[in-house]
Design an enzyme around this catalytic site. Structure first.
Site, short mmCIF file in Angstrom:
data_model
loop_
_atom_site.label_atom_id
_atom_site.label_comp_id
_atom_site.label_asym_id
_atom_site.label_seq_id
_atom_site.Cartn_x
_atom_site.Cartn_y
_atom_site.Cartn_z
N ASN A 61 45.50 37.79 45.23
CA ASN A 61 44.63 37.35 44.14
C ASN A 61 45.36 37.18 42.80
O ASN A 61 44.94 36.38 41.97
CB ASN A 61 43.45 38.31 43.97
CG ASN A 61 43.87 39.76 43.96
OD1 ASN A 61 44.49 40.25 44.90
ND2 ASN A 61 43.55 40.46 42.89
N CYS A 95 40.81 42.62 37.07
CA CYS A 95 39.62 42.22 37.81
C CYS A 95 38.57 43.32 37.89
O CYS A 95 37.45 43.08 38.30
CB CYS A 95 40.03 41.70 39.18
SG CYS A 95 39.44 42.58 40.55
N ALA A 140 32.69 41.18 49.78
CA ALA A 140 33.90 41.38 50.59
C ALA A 140 34.34 42.84 50.51
O ALA A 140 34.92 43.37 51.45
CB ALA A 140 35.01 40.46 50.12
N THR A 141 34.06 43.47 49.38
CA THR A 141 34.40 44.90 49.25
C THR A 141 33.66 45.71 50.31
O THR A 141 34.24 46.60 50.95
CB THR A 141 34.04 45.40 47.83
OG1 THR A 141 34.79 44.63 46.89
CG2 THR A 141 34.36 46.87 47.65
N1 PLP Z 1 39.80 40.78 48.00
C1 PLP Z 1 40.38 39.97 47.10
C2 PLP Z 1 41.74 39.42 47.37
C3 PLP Z 1 39.70 39.64 45.92
O1 PLP Z 1 40.30 38.84 45.03
C4 PLP Z 1 38.42 40.17 45.71
C5 PLP Z 1 37.69 39.89 44.45
O2 PLP Z 1 38.27 39.85 43.38
C6 PLP Z 1 37.85 41.00 46.69
C7 PLP Z 1 38.57 41.28 47.81
C8 PLP Z 1 36.49 41.59 46.53
O3 PLP Z 1 35.49 40.64 46.75
P1 PLP Z 1 33.98 40.96 46.29
O4 PLP Z 1 33.92 40.60 44.84
O5 PLP Z 1 33.12 40.05 47.12
O6 PLP Z 1 33.72 42.37 46.58
#
Ligand code: PLP
Length: 388
Positions: A156, A331, A72-73
């Site tokens: 989150n 995180c 997602a990043t």
């Molecule tokens: N956005 C939110 C709200 C998240 O909690 C996270 C992961 O902790 C991310 C984005 C990032 O996701 P990814 O680990 O797939 O890069």
């Protein structure tokens, strides 16, 4: 109790679902490249397209509008671009507005320069301040290109759900674009890109019981797209180059299908467990502060502060009690920093907060265990001022 571990950190990552593991093993056994035209290649392509349908279905999107990314990043870095294309015409977005409680994946602004990023304040209750957003959009210079706004659907740390439909109305009223991080919301509340009126959504496989390292950017339509972040062999219709992570994508799709099927049942059960948890916490420590308890939250998250117990001390104390949880901003790479979410809400960030996040495999016994640990830690804090 010795040796028993209770995993209450599902917002950090969810254990891999069996269905996802099986889909991944099947994909790993496939020899073909999804871009090859021979039958091995076409079989691999079919797996990617099946997963695309499964991901699209979870968020009510058109299948062809899903772009697979590594995380997602990466999807956030793809979407948060000052350069877009509307069909063949370039489109310039000069300013990015992000809420003060975004995950760093969004908060850092992707491909925008730091000076082109403006933060949107949140209310003390942890929701985006609509009046503040309206004022920022009103001040957005008419000749400066369209505004790009990024707000998450569920936070989150606190689990607080953001008023995305109202935000979309304000953003679209100014002709702007809205990017919504739905990473923590997907699989926990119904997510529908059209109902939210979002232009783009991001989701991540590993928060849903899929593998770590697979994500997606999901677009509302297909004419308006950001310039690619990764160029290469034209995969994902040119939006994201590189041979597809076949196993990751297959596991992602399988996890989305389960999340969609079990959405209501899972979250109904989880909500009852959280109620028990929070009731027990309040009984053991009436001064506990449960952040966001007064507003709409996803059903699995309890973010709390205990006066006299620093979050980093509390995290270790819970770990010694066999309970895996997170301190607010823990995180990234295991470090505990001050929670920017608590700061944005005007709360005691020096004290910090602890996050318990539940999942579909959490049991009543897990909650009993966590409550017993909580009561011991809270009692100790009263005597010594901090948990030993
Ligand atoms: N956005 C939110 C709200 C998240 O909690 C996270 C992961 O902790 C991310 C984005 C990032 O996701 P990814 O680990 O797939 O890069």
């Amino acid at each position: 109790m010795a040796g028993k571990r209770i995993y209450l950190d599902w917002n950090a990552t969810a254990p891999l679902l069996n269905e996802a593991r099986e889909a991944m093993l099947a994909a790993l056994a496939m020899p073909g490249n999804p871009s090859s035209v021979h039958s091995e290649g076409r079989a691999a392509r079919a797996l990617v397209e099946k997963a695309r349908r499964q991901v699209a279905s979870l968020v009510g999107a058109e299948t062809q509008h899903v772009v697979f990314t590594s995380t997602a990043t990466e999807a956030a870095n793809l979407a948060l671009s000052p350069r877009y294309r509307m069909g063949r015409s370039p489109l310039s977005l000069t300013r990015l507005y992000v809420s003060a409680i975004e995950h760093p994946a969004v908060r850092l602004g992707g491909r925008f320069a730091a000076e082109a990023i403006t933060e949107i304040a949140v209310t003390p209750q942890g929701q985006v301040d609509l009046a503040a957003l309206e004022a920022l959009l009103a001040a957005h210079p008419a000749d400066a290109g369209l505004p790009l706004v990024a707000v998450m659907l569920a936070n989150n740390e606190t689990g607080i759900v953001q008023p995305i439909a109202e935000i979309a109305r304000l953003v679209h009223g100014k002709g702007g674009l809205l990017v919504v991080d739905a990473v923590q919301a997907a699989g926990r509340i119904p997510v529908n890109i059209a109902a939210l009126d979002a232009d783009f959504l991001m989701i991540s496989a590993h928060k849903l019981g899929g593998p770590k390292g697979a994500g997606a950017l999901i677009a509302r339509g297909e004419t308006l797209m950001p310039e690619p972040l990764i160029r290469g062999g034209g995969q994902e219709k040119g939006h994201r180059g590189g041979t597809e992570n076949l196993a990751g994508i297959a596991g992602f799709g399988a996890a989305c299908e389960i999340a969609e099927k079990q959405l209501i049942e899972r979250n109904f059960r989880i909500a009852a467990l959280r109620e028990k948890l929070e009731e027990g916490m309040r009984k053991a420590a009436p001064d506990v502060i449960i952040h966001g308890a007064e507003v709409d939250r996803i059903a699995n998250t309890t973010f709390f502060s205990l006066p006299g117990l620093k979050a980093e001390t509390g995290q270790i104390a819970f770990d010694l009690e066999g309970v895996a949880l997170s301190a607010g901003a823990a995180c990234s790479s295991g470090k505990v920093g001050q929670s920017h979410v608590l700061t944005a809400m005007g709360r005691d960030a020096a004290l910090g907060g602890l996050r318990l996040s539940l999942g579909p495999e959490t049991t009543e016994e897990d909650i009993d265990h966590a409550l017993a640990a909580f009561a011991r830690i809270a009692a100790r804090r009263r005597v010594t001022g901090h948990a030993a």
